[in-house]
Design a protein around this motif. Structure first.
Motif, short mmCIF file in Angstrom:
data_model
loop_
_atom_site.label_atom_id
_atom_site.label_comp_id
_atom_site.label_asym_id
_atom_site.label_seq_id
_atom_site.Cartn_x
_atom_site.Cartn_y
_atom_site.Cartn_z
N ARG A 16 0.72 -1.17 0.08
CA ARG A 16 0.00 0.03 -0.05
C ARG A 16 0.84 1.29 0.09
N VAL A 17 1.60 1.21 -1.06
CA VAL A 17 2.54 2.67 -1.00
C VAL A 17 1.56 3.80 -1.28
N TYR A 18 0.76 3.75 -2.19
CA TYR A 18 -0.01 5.05 -2.19
C TYR A 18 -1.22 5.19 -1.20
N GLY A 19 -1.80 4.14 -0.74
CA GLY A 19 -3.10 4.07 0.01
C GLY A 19 -3.53 4.09 1.40
N THR A 20 -2.35 4.50 2.07
CA THR A 20 -2.30 4.63 3.68
C THR A 20 -2.49 5.84 4.36
N GLY B 147 19.13 -8.27 -6.88
CA GLY B 147 18.76 -7.07 -7.60
C GLY B 147 17.07 -7.44 -8.22
N ILE B 148 16.28 -8.02 -7.43
CA ILE B 148 14.89 -8.44 -7.52
C ILE B 148 14.17 -7.16 -7.17
N PRO B 149 13.53 -6.44 -8.18
CA PRO B 149 12.51 -5.27 -7.79
C PRO B 149 11.16 -6.00 -6.85
N ALA B 150 10.51 -5.08 -6.11
CA ALA B 150 9.54 -5.39 -5.38
C ALA B 150 8.24 -5.35 -6.12
N LEU B 151 7.42 -6.49 -5.67
CA LEU B 151 5.86 -6.11 -6.32
C LEU B 151 5.16 -5.25 -5.64
N VAL B 152 4.34 -4.43 -6.38
CA VAL B 152 3.78 -3.22 -5.58
C VAL B 152 2.17 -3.56 -5.51
N HIS B 153 1.49 -3.92 -4.38
CA HIS B 153 -0.01 -3.89 -4.51
C HIS B 153 -0.59 -2.76 -3.78
N GLU B 154 -2.01 -2.73 -4.07
CA GLU B 154 -2.93 -1.74 -3.60
C GLU B 154 -4.17 -2.15 -3.76
N GLU B 155 -5.03 -1.46 -2.71
CA GLU B 155 -6.37 -1.86 -2.83
C GLU B 155 -7.06 -1.09 -3.81
N CYS B 156 -8.27 -1.63 -4.63
CA CYS B 156 -8.70 -1.04 -5.71
C CYS B 156 -10.05 -1.41 -6.04
N LEU B 157 -10.91 -1.78 -4.92
CA LEU B 157 -12.31 -2.42 -4.86
C LEU B 157 -13.25 -1.11 -5.58
N THR B 158 -13.30 -0.03 -5.03
CA THR B 158 -14.15 1.15 -5.99
C THR B 158 -13.26 2.18 -6.43
N GLY B 159 -12.23 1.61 -7.06
CA GLY B 159 -11.12 2.61 -8.01
C GLY B 159 -9.93 2.51 -6.94
N LEU B 160 -8.77 3.01 -7.58
CA LEU B 160 -7.71 2.91 -6.92
C LEU B 160 -7.59 3.60 -5.72
N ALA B 161 -7.10 2.97 -4.33
CA ALA B 161 -7.20 3.70 -3.24
C ALA B 161 -5.89 4.54 -2.92
N TRP C 133 -4.97 9.20 -3.03
CA TRP C 133 -5.49 10.35 -2.79
C TRP C 133 -5.78 10.95 -4.17
N LYS C 134 -6.98 11.49 -4.36
CA LYS C 134 -7.38 12.13 -5.60
C LYS C 134 -7.84 11.12 -6.55
N ALA C 135 -7.94 9.99 -6.47
CA ALA C 135 -8.23 9.08 -7.50
C ALA C 135 -9.61 9.01 -7.49
N ALA C 136 -10.10 8.54 -8.81
CA ALA C 136 -11.61 8.40 -8.94
C ALA C 136 -12.23 7.22 -8.09
N THR C 137 -13.52 7.63 -7.23
CA THR C 137 -14.32 6.66 -6.92
C THR C 137 -15.50 6.16 -7.43
#
Length: 767
Positions: A67-71, A97-111, A113-117
């Protein structure tokens, strides 16, 4: 039962795995919550917050960034720049040298700030429109991909079993076929943009005792097989979903997170799923701390990995040192770690994270573009259900009329959004921080819709509490108006911060607070009243549907999102012709729960009980400003073999005076079977838009899998016998009916036939 052989990892994945130390392997199996910051956005998150510093958590790499963006409210562009730098650091400053997989909530739109709901999933269910849900998924996926997010923790495929459960607004329907169709559409949309969807919550979560969050589940194996599992099977087999999340539930005393029968045997060996299973937040540790089936977190980790849960989220409470100690001591076999690591590396390879030239370069992105808002508007408009109407609606010719707009949700933007919207999920912790995009309330939009009307806005009461401070003012406003619109309902939130949402289970299905009294007092003025319900669950409102002082019209909206206020106002004015249908039965009382329209004959009202369970309004019900007639239901062949597809045709006519959309619903009932069967079962549906006076023939090609059920030997079968078929305005309305005779031997669905095949629908033949 069919059995799938899992694909072998590529040479690249195998070579990378062969180089890994135990610490590097375990690092790939956990997430890290970089910015939890004390936010309570998961069960017990405050008690279980990690004390590790981020720099100390990643010397061996990391599997997921949580939840890089959604907390918390962070600028998306700034955060994307940080993420790009962090991915570069993992690429250049860790040994592998393995990048991280980034996950986020997106049930009613990307969780974020300022993203469409968008509307909440219960509103998706009301639309019966999988094409539009898929388009929404595409828009959400576009935003996520642009921000470097690889996996979305949605959709929720839990079938609604009890409206008292707080997470009903996250669910799509009480019908597993509708859940599967719309959930699979969301998966297709999201994954078309290169973002992996995650099915939640596998399995049984919504069937908890008394609708209590995390309570035990007592569902039998047949109910699990025929009601709770089909949506997941559809999304796996038909949607190709790439990730699954476990349920917190325990079923008959066995926590799902510890049960290989679901993940290794059913999900992978039988259905052929070859993606990655992630844990719901803290659920691995819960095997020790809550369920009490593990003596410590290390043992909990062994149980979960053995069951088939590959990744521990949101952090590595159990899969790191507690598990490492057991492996070093020779207590736990490292092979279960290797199995999970190979799956995780395969997922990262599929997403391009293992490419030699992998890089994430942020680009400017509009998270609430006109395209987002267009989809949000159309979905909101299609989701609104007109429950009753004595002619009060639509509110035409409003010039010079006085309108009283009353109620706690009349001028509330938050009331339009579900629990997993960023505003209600996160911004509730940040008072004073703006939502960051336009989300007009009903009050904001009504003046534009009701041209020339004089609108007075009165709060009336709060959503909760017993304070009647504004009811007298509301009554006075109604008395002084030509029409009163009363907007009441829920406020979504987490763990006690609302009336519905995760952790907000209900003891009563009465409207919260004194809202019923507010409505009844306004109705008693004899001014025409329109009741608008903005809720995340269906409430027991028989008094408003058929009571002696009922409103002139009742409109149901299930958290319709950022364009919901505009959509509701459009329905009230008549600009929008309502086409939503109830995705859940409208309950009679809390005491009648759990209830489903998929009940056997003795599960409904009979003369052997004085306590009726019949809902106030049935599944599939909904009115329009048009009227529709269904006639001449026929099947092409009156007798078909049990393994054959049959075709049913019905004529639909718009008998109203304006263009409108009907949701044509085909139901079936198996008259005689080896186990009891539901009195009604939806086997197909279609949205059909018709001009006034026009008609169309709708054709349903029903495959045998739509009539299959689990017999006494736990085989999925289609048995010979007579099947009643009907089409009407709801599951209870047999407006036109026929039957088909299934003949031949009992057909056992095995191997490649095990998939839940949907009913093909065509409606292009005018008559």
């Amino acid at each position: 039962m069919g059995h799938f052989e899992m694909p072998q990892p590529t040479e690249k994945v195998q070579a990378l795995h062969a180089r890994m130390t135990l610490e590097e392997k375990l690092a790939q199996l956990v997430g890290f919550w970089v910015d939890q910051g004390g936010e309570v956005v998961a069960p017990m998150a405050d008690e279980m917050a990690t004390s590790s510093k981020y720099d100390e958590a990643t010397p061996h790499g990391i599997g997921h960034l949580t939840r890089v963006y959604g907390t918390r409210p962070v600028d998306a562009a700034e955060r994307a720049t940080w993420l790009a730098g962090e991915q570069n650091r993992l690429r250049t400053q860790t040994r592998l040298g393995i990048p991280a997989l980034v996950h986020e909530e997106c049930l009613t739109g990307l969780a974020a700030w300022k993203a469409a709901t968008f509307p909440t999933p219960l509103a998706w269910g009301a639309t019966f429109d999988e094409q539009l849900v898929e388009e929404m998924g595409r828009r959400i996926g576009e935003s996520m991909r642009a921000l470097g997010i690889h996996q979305g923790l949605a959709p929720v495929l839990d079938v609604v079993r009890d409206p008292r459960w707080g997470r009903v607004d996250e669910c799509i329907s009480e019908d597993p076929y509708v859940v599967g169709m719309l959930g699979t559409a969301y998966v297709r949309g999201l994954q078309s943009q290169g973002v992996h969807a995650t099915l939640k919550h596998f399995v049984g979560y919504s069937a908890s005792q008394s609708g209590r969050n995390h309570a035990p589940v007592h569902a039998g194996p047949r109910e699990i097989a025929d009601v709770l599992l089909p949506p997941f099977e559809m999304a796996v087999r038909d949607g190709g979903v790439r990730s699954v999340m476990n349920s917190y539930a325990e079923i008959d005393g066995v926590p799902v997170a510890s049960d290989p029968a679901y993940f290794e045997e059913l999900l992978r060996a039988t259905w052929g799923f070859d993606g990655v299973v992630v844990s719901d937040y803290f659920s691995v540790a819960f095997l020790h701390l809550m369920h009490g089936i593990a003596g410590g977190k290390g043992e909990a980790a062994e149980l979960a990995l053995t069951a088939g849960i590959d990744i521990e989220l949101p952090t590595g409470d159990a899969y790191l040192e507690p598990l490492a100690e057991r492996i070093r001591a020779g207590v736990t076999d490292e092979s279960i770690v290797d199995r999970a690591v190979l799956r995780v590396l395969a997922q990262k390879e599929e997403l391009g994270l293992l490419d030699d030239d992998f890089t994430f370069t942020p680009e400017p992105v509009d998270l609430d573009s006109p395209e987002h808002r267009d989809v949000a508007r159309r979905l909101a408009e299609e989701s609104i259900v007109l429950l009753t109407n004595d002619g009060t609606l639509p509110l035409a010719q409003t010039t010079g009329k006085r309108v009283a707009l009353i109620g706690p949700n009349a001028d509330s933007s938050e009331a339009l959004m579900g629990c997993y919207s960023f505003a209600n999920h996160v911004l509730a912790h940040h008072p004073g921080v703006p939502v960051g995009f336009d989300i007009p309330s009903v009050a904001d939009t009504l003046a534009d819709e009701l041209a020339g009307a004089e609108i007075t806005v009165v709060h009336g009461s709060d959503v909760t509490g017993t304070d009647r401070f504004g009811i007298d003012e509301a009554v006075a406003a109604a008395l002084d108006s030509d029409v009163a619109i009363v907007v009441v309902g829920d406020r979504a939130g987490l763990f006690g911060r609302g009336t519905v949402g995760e952790g907000n289970d209900a003891e009563s299905l009465e409207l919260p607070g004194v809202q019923r009294e507010l409505v009844e007092r306004v109705v008693a003025t004899a001014t025409p009243v329109v009741l608008v319900l903005l809720t995340g669950r269906p409430y027991a409102i028989d008094w408003a549907i058929s009571g002696s002082t009922r409103p002139g019209a009742v409109v149901q909206a299930f958290f319709p999102g950022e364009e919901g206020g505009t959509a509701i106002a459009g329905v009230l004015s008549g600009r929008v012709n309502p086409s939503g249908r109830l995705p859940v039965s409208l309950p009679r009382s809390a005491g009648a729960q759990p209830y489903s329209y998929l009940h056997p004959a003795l599960g409904g009202t009979t003369d052997i009980t004085t306590a009726t369970s019949d809902p106030v309004l049935p599944f599939g019900y909904g009115l329009s400003y048009s009227t529709f007639e269904h006639t001449a239901l026929v099947v092409d062949d009156m007798v078909v073999f049990t393994e054959a597809t049959f075709t049913a045709r019905v004529t639909v006519r718009n008998t109203g005076e304006r263009r409108g959309t009907d949701v044509v619903q085909l139901y079936a009932h198996d008259e005689h079977a080896s186990v009891t069967r539901p009195v009604a079962q939806l086997v197909g549906y279609a949205r059909v838009e018709l001009d006034a006076g026009d008609s169309v023939e709708v054709s349903f090609q029903v495959p045998p899998t739509r009539l299959a059920f689990t017999d006494r030997e736990m085989r999925k079968v289609v048995e010979p016998g007579r099947i009643q078929l009907w089409v009407g305005s709801s599951c209870d309305d047999r407006e036109t009916q026929t039957s088909v005779e299934l003949t031949g031997e009992t057909y056992e669905i095995t191997g490649a036939d095990e998939r839940v095949v949907h009913t093909e629908v065509t409606s292009n033949v005018s008559v």
